[in-house]
Design an enzyme around this catalytic site. Structure first.
Site, PDB file in Angstrom:
ATOM      1  N   LEU A 151       0.812  -1.215   0.000  1.00 30.47           N
ATOM      2  CA  LEU A 151       0.000   0.000   0.000  1.00 30.47           C
ATOM      3  C   LEU A 151       0.841   1.259   0.000  1.00 30.47           C
ATOM      4  O   LEU A 151       0.419   2.300  -0.498  1.00 30.47           O
ATOM      5  CB  LEU A 151      -0.933   0.006   1.216  1.00 30.47           C
ATOM      6  CG  LEU A 151      -1.982  -1.101   1.293  1.00 30.47           C
ATOM      7  CD1 LEU A 151      -2.713  -1.045   2.627  1.00 30.47           C
ATOM      8  CD2 LEU A 151      -2.972  -0.978   0.136  1.00 30.47           C
ATOM      9  N   GLY A 152       2.021   1.183   0.587  1.00 32.04           N
ATOM     10  CA  GLY A 152       2.853   2.379   0.675  1.00 32.04           C
ATOM     11  C   GLY A 152       4.188   2.063   1.301  1.00 32.04           C
ATOM     12  O   GLY A 152       4.439   0.946   1.777  1.00 32.04           O
TER      13      GLY A 152
ATOM     14  N   GLY B 102       7.513   4.267   3.492  1.00 33.08           N
ATOM     15  CA  GLY B 102       8.041   5.505   4.040  1.00 33.08           C
ATOM     16  C   GLY B 102       9.321   5.257   4.781  1.00 33.08           C
ATOM     17  O   GLY B 102       9.934   4.185   4.687  1.00 33.08           O
ATOM     18  N   GLY B 103       9.721   6.250   5.550  1.00 37.93           N
ATOM     19  CA  GLY B 103      10.984   6.151   6.268  1.00 37.93           C
ATOM     20  C   GLY B 103      10.989   5.082   7.338  1.00 37.93           C
ATOM     21  O   GLY B 103      12.052   4.649   7.770  1.00 37.93           O
TER      22      GLY B 103
ATOM     23  N   VAL C 184       3.993  -0.594   4.157  1.00 33.08           N
ATOM     24  CA  VAL C 184       2.644  -0.921   4.603  1.00 33.08           C
ATOM     25  C   VAL C 184       2.013  -1.840   3.568  1.00 33.08           C
ATOM     26  O   VAL C 184       2.022  -1.546   2.371  1.00 33.08           O
ATOM     27  CB  VAL C 184       1.783   0.346   4.779  1.00 33.08           C
ATOM     28  CG1 VAL C 184       0.387  -0.025   5.276  1.00 33.08           C
ATOM     29  CG2 VAL C 184       2.447   1.315   5.744  1.00 33.08           C
TER      30      VAL C 184
ATOM     31  N   LYS D  60       1.917  -2.655   9.012  1.00 35.54           N
ATOM     32  CA  LYS D  60       3.063  -1.762   8.862  1.00 35.54           C
ATOM     33  C   LYS D  60       4.293  -2.471   9.390  1.00 35.54           C
ATOM     34  O   LYS D  60       4.401  -2.759  10.582  1.00 35.54           O
ATOM     35  CB  LYS D  60       2.827  -0.458   9.628  1.00 35.54           C
ATOM     36  CG  LYS D  60       3.883   0.605   9.346  1.00 35.54           C
ATOM     37  CD  LYS D  60       3.422   1.959   9.872  1.00 35.54           C
ATOM     38  CE  LYS D  60       4.345   3.064   9.376  1.00 35.54           C
ATOM     39  NZ  LYS D  60       3.873   4.387   9.808  1.00 35.54           N
TER      40      LYS D  60
ATOM     41  N   ASP E 257       2.034  15.190  12.212  1.00 38.79           N
ATOM     42  CA  ASP E 257       2.146  15.195  10.750  1.00 38.79           C
ATOM     43  C   ASP E 257       0.767  15.259  10.108  1.00 38.79           C
ATOM     44  O   ASP E 257       0.475  14.542   9.155  1.00 38.79           O
ATOM     45  CB  ASP E 257       2.905  13.958  10.270  1.00 38.79           C
ATOM     46  CG  ASP E 257       3.459  14.126   8.851  1.00 38.79           C
ATOM     47  OD1 ASP E 257       3.628  15.280   8.415  1.00 38.79           O
ATOM     48  OD2 ASP E 257       3.718  13.104   8.197  1.00 38.79           O
TER      49      ASP E 257
END
Length: 360
Positions: free
Chosen positions: A37-38, A40-41, A45, A60, A151
């Protein structure tokens, strides 16, 4: 013990005790990954199937090269597990997935607010007000547990198939008093939507979360962050740290004055999230609008078939009739008279009509 309470207990058990860390439960192949799904740092996910419970979840996975990264993921699990609000993503479990720690979360199918704005256009005043009220409530619920989001931005709001908004990604959420910077010196937050005092190196607070929420609402109404497009992250961070300057507010919105107040550079002069909930909620109520519910005019996929309009069927050519003599009071067009709008398409279920223009 309920599921949420069990998740909270599991997260608490994952804390560091003394010189050693408590072992996480092994997933043991319980989660079958479907697609990514994604990323990041803090890791990737995945959409996955919980084979024990037969439901889709979001997992995650942490890339935890050091103790700091692992501790931050444990903090995220604790933060999520402690929050109870219908517009906050829920955490189900914390497990060891072989590659490292994994937070098992509610999967919300939908689009980010940034995608909604890009693909469908700006929100009107009613939808933006509803978004503001529900997200203020979600952040207030987090703050009541001593948790800051840090955020808040359009890509961290998911609008589901029923057009309900959900606050996601507490990946950098921290308890009050935690450092604003990582050990490596990187700023936490997104420059275009970061509060000026945080960009200048001061501690985050409920007021900074409130500023970032107002910046998100400004984007939903105008299509740009309040400081405008700075071109690159470094310039955006510099503009944020300077504070002040001209705000790019929506021109004709009834919320312009409230946005200007909520985006004040001085945190002490901003309205609190509680004030936002009350004032914007009152504005909705006076206009006869519910405070909760859809924040866009998205059509649920189950309704798509019902809203499609079939093309009109061709009509047979009527036979030629012999001329008839008109009589007084008869219709000279006979049965040929039809309603002119018989085959018109119904109105498109698009954006709502004009909204109240009352100002706060």
């Amino acid at each position: 013990m309920g599921m949420a309470a069990g998740a909270a207990a599991m997260a608490a058990a994952a804390g560091v005790a003394g010189s050693g860390k408590t072992e996480m439960p092994q997933a043991g192949g319980r989660f079958r990954r479907i697609r990514q799904l994604g990323e990041g740092g803090f890791g990737k996910v995945w959409l996955a199937m919980d084979t024990n419970l037969g439901r889709t979840v979001a997992i995650k996975l942490a890339h935890a090269p050091d103790a700091e990264a692992e501790e931050r993921m444990l903090r995220e699990a604790r933060a999520l597990a402690s929050i109870r609000h219908p517009n906050c993503v829920r955490v189900y479990d914390l497990v060891n997935e072989g590659e490292g720690l994994a937070i098992v979360m509610e999967y919300i199918e939908g689009r980010s607010l940034s995608e909604v704005i890009s693909q469908d256009g700006l929100l009107d005043d009613v939808m933006a007000a509803r978004l503001w009220v529900t997200m203020a409530g979600a952040l207030n619920a987090a703050h009541s547990k001593g948790v800051l989001h840090r955020d808040m931005k359009p890509s961290n709001v998911i609008v589901d198939d029923d057009a309900i908004a959900h606050l996601i990604d507490f990946g950098i959420a921290r308890k009050r008093g935690d450092s604003t910077l990582t050990a490596a010196g990187f700023m936490l937050g997104t420059p275009d939507f970061i509060a000026p005092e945080v960009a200048a190196g001061k501690s985050a607070s409920p007021a900074s979360d409130a500023w970032q929420l107002a910046a998100t609402i400004n984007y939903a109404l105008s299509g740009q962050p309040p400081r405008g497009d700075q071109g690159d992250p470094a310039s955006a961070l510099l503009a944020a740290a300077r504070g002040g300057g001209e705000l790019h507010l929506p021109e004709k919105s009834a919320h312009r004055a409230m946005l200007a107040a909520a985006l004040q550079p001085d945190p002490s002069r901003r309205p609190t999230l509680g004030t936002i909930e009350r004032e914007v909620g009152t504005w909705l109520s006076r206009g006869g609008f519910k405070q909760d519910g859809p924040v866009t005019t998205m059509i649920h996929k189950s309704q798509l078939a019902k809203t499609r309009v079939a093309p009109p069927k061709p009509q047979p050519t009527p036979p030629q009739a012999a001329p008839t003599q008109k009589t007084p009071g008869s219709n000279p067009l006979g049965d040929e008279t039809k309603r002119v709008d018989e085959h018109r398409r119904p109105p498109h279920p698009g954006r709502p009509g004009p909204t109240p223009t009352r100002k706060f």
